[in-house]
Design a protein around this motif. Structure first.
Motif, short mmCIF file in Angstrom:
data_model
loop_
_atom_site.label_atom_id
_atom_site.label_comp_id
_atom_site.label_asym_id
_atom_site.label_seq_id
_atom_site.Cartn_x
_atom_site.Cartn_y
_atom_site.Cartn_z
N LEU A 36 0.82 -1.20 0.00
CA LEU A 36 0.00 0.00 0.00
C LEU A 36 0.86 1.26 0.00
CD1 LEU A 36 -2.80 -0.99 2.53
CD2 LEU A 36 -2.96 -0.88 0.04
N TYR A 37 1.95 1.22 0.74
CA TYR A 37 2.84 2.38 0.80
C TYR A 37 3.51 2.63 -0.54
CZ TYR A 37 6.50 5.52 2.39
OH TYR A 37 7.33 6.60 2.54
N LEU A 38 4.03 1.57 -1.17
CA LEU A 38 4.72 1.72 -2.44
C LEU A 38 3.78 2.07 -3.59
CD1 LEU A 38 7.33 -1.18 -2.21
CD2 LEU A 38 7.73 1.28 -1.97
N SER A 39 2.52 1.70 -3.47
CA SER A 39 1.56 2.04 -4.52
C SER A 39 1.12 3.50 -4.45
CB SER A 39 0.34 1.12 -4.46
OG SER A 39 -0.40 1.39 -3.29
N GLY A 40 1.54 4.21 -3.42
CA GLY A 40 1.22 5.62 -3.30
C GLY A 40 -0.09 5.89 -2.56
N MET A 41 -0.61 4.88 -1.93
CA MET A 41 -1.90 5.07 -1.28
C MET A 41 -1.81 5.97 -0.05
SD MET A 41 -4.61 2.20 -0.22
CE MET A 41 -6.16 2.67 0.51
N MET A 42 -0.63 6.06 0.57
CA MET A 42 -0.51 6.92 1.75
C MET A 42 -0.68 8.39 1.43
SD MET A 42 2.30 5.37 4.35
CE MET A 42 2.00 6.60 5.60
N SER A 43 -0.50 8.77 0.20
CA SER A 43 -0.66 10.17 -0.17
C SER A 43 -2.10 10.49 -0.58
CB SER A 43 0.29 10.53 -1.31
OG SER A 43 -0.01 9.73 -2.45
N GLN A 44 -2.97 9.49 -0.61
CA GLN A 44 -4.36 9.72 -0.96
C GLN A 44 -5.19 9.98 0.29
OE1 GLN A 44 -5.68 6.45 -3.33
NE2 GLN A 44 -4.18 6.80 -4.94
N ALA A 45 -6.29 10.68 0.10
CA ALA A 45 -7.12 11.07 1.23
C ALA A 45 -7.80 9.88 1.90
CB ALA A 45 -8.18 12.07 0.77
N GLY A 46 -8.10 8.83 1.17
CA GLY A 46 -8.81 7.69 1.73
C GLY A 46 -7.93 6.67 2.43
N PHE A 47 -6.63 6.95 2.51
CA PHE A 47 -5.72 5.98 3.13
C PHE A 47 -6.02 5.78 4.61
CE2 PHE A 47 -1.79 4.84 5.35
CZ PHE A 47 -1.55 3.63 4.74
N THR A 48 -6.36 6.85 5.30
CA THR A 48 -6.63 6.74 6.73
C THR A 48 -7.83 5.83 6.98
OG1 THR A 48 -5.77 8.95 7.08
CG2 THR A 48 -7.13 8.05 8.81
N THR A 49 -8.87 5.99 6.18
CA THR A 49 -10.06 5.16 6.34
C THR A 49 -9.75 3.70 6.01
OG1 THR A 49 -11.40 7.06 5.71
CG2 THR A 49 -12.46 4.91 5.67
N ALA A 50 -9.02 3.47 4.93
CA ALA A 50 -8.66 2.10 4.56
C ALA A 50 -7.74 1.48 5.60
CB ALA A 50 -7.97 2.10 3.19
N GLY A 51 -6.76 2.22 6.08
CA GLY A 51 -5.86 1.71 7.11
C GLY A 51 -6.58 1.40 8.40
N TYR A 52 -7.52 2.27 8.78
CA TYR A 52 -8.26 2.03 10.01
C TYR A 52 -9.13 0.78 9.88
CZ TYR A 52 -10.93 2.86 14.23
OH TYR A 52 -11.49 2.72 15.47
N THR A 53 -9.73 0.58 8.72
CA THR A 53 -10.56 -0.60 8.51
C THR A 53 -9.72 -1.87 8.59
OG1 THR A 53 -12.05 0.68 7.10
CG2 THR A 53 -12.16 -1.71 6.91
N ILE A 54 -8.57 -1.86 7.93
CA ILE A 54 -7.69 -3.02 7.97
C ILE A 54 -7.24 -3.31 9.39
CG2 ILE A 54 -5.39 -3.88 7.30
CD1 ILE A 54 -5.80 -2.36 4.64
N PHE A 55 -6.77 -2.29 10.10
CA PHE A 55 -6.24 -2.49 11.44
C PHE A 55 -7.33 -2.72 12.47
CE2 PHE A 55 -2.30 -0.97 9.62
CZ PHE A 55 -1.40 -1.81 10.24
N TRP A 56 -8.53 -2.20 12.25
CA TRP A 56 -9.62 -2.47 13.18
C TRP A 56 -9.89 -3.97 13.22
CZ3 TRP A 56 -14.38 -4.66 13.68
CH2 TRP A 56 -15.15 -4.26 14.77
N ASN A 57 -10.00 -4.57 12.04
CA ASN A 57 -10.24 -6.01 11.97
C ASN A 57 -9.04 -6.80 12.51
OD1 ASN A 57 -12.82 -5.94 10.77
ND2 ASN A 57 -11.88 -5.48 8.81
#
Length: 162
Positions: free
Chosen positions: A40-61
């Motif tokens: 996810l980091y190498l694909s550039g997702m950390m610079s997108q606005a939705g990364f926090t929501t996606a990361g929280y969903t992954i880590f919540w589970n």
């Protein structure tokens, strides 16, 4: 053929539960830490606005799975400590440490990272806040401690030195 059917496991059921749980937990942690997040980091997702929501969903589970795994491991270590005469007090200490790390990740680090990384201004470019690096450092330190504790406990259980 009867030699195979007469094979009997000498391990207590709690020891087997600890081994299976730790094996699953270690493999899931390594996949998340060394495959999913770097991808996810190498694909550039950390610079997108939705990364926090996606990361929280992954880590919540994942954090809930970690809490369940830590509870099973601690319960197994306590049960073995009560029923086995050759158990280590260190296994209960390491199990408690694993539960503490899982709780810190679940109830402190993940919500804090989400709150820090959420982008509230839609007109501003997405940037990684400086406090996020400190939180990531804390996460990786806890992750390293968790991996060492899991590996040590798995080694003890495998060698029947619990």
């Amino acid at each position: 053929m009867t030699a195979i059917s007469n094979l009997e496991f000498k391990r207590p059921i709690w020891q087997t539960a600890i081994i299976l749980t730790l094996g699953f937990w270690l493999s899931a942690s390594l996949v998340l830490d060394w495959v999913i997040m770097p991808s996810l980091y190498l694909s550039g997702m950390m610079s997108q606005a939705g990364f926090t929501t996606a990361g929280y969903t992954i880590f919540w589970n994942f954090n809930r799975m970690e809490l369940l795994s830590a509870a099973v491991v601690l319960t197994g270590a306590l049960a073995l400590g009560k029923t086995q005469y050759h158990w280590r007090i260190g296994s209960i200490v390491l199990s408690g440490l694993l539960l503490t790390i899982a709780m810190l990740d679940t109830y402190f680090l993940t919500p804090q990272m989400c709150a820090t990384g959420v982008q509230l201004n839609l007109f501003e470019a997405a940037a990684i806040p400086s406090t996020m690096n400190l939180l990531h450092g804390g996460y990786w330190l806890l992750e390293l401690i968790k991996l060492v504790a899991c590996g040590t406990l798995l080694n003890w259980c495998w060698r029947e030195q619990v």
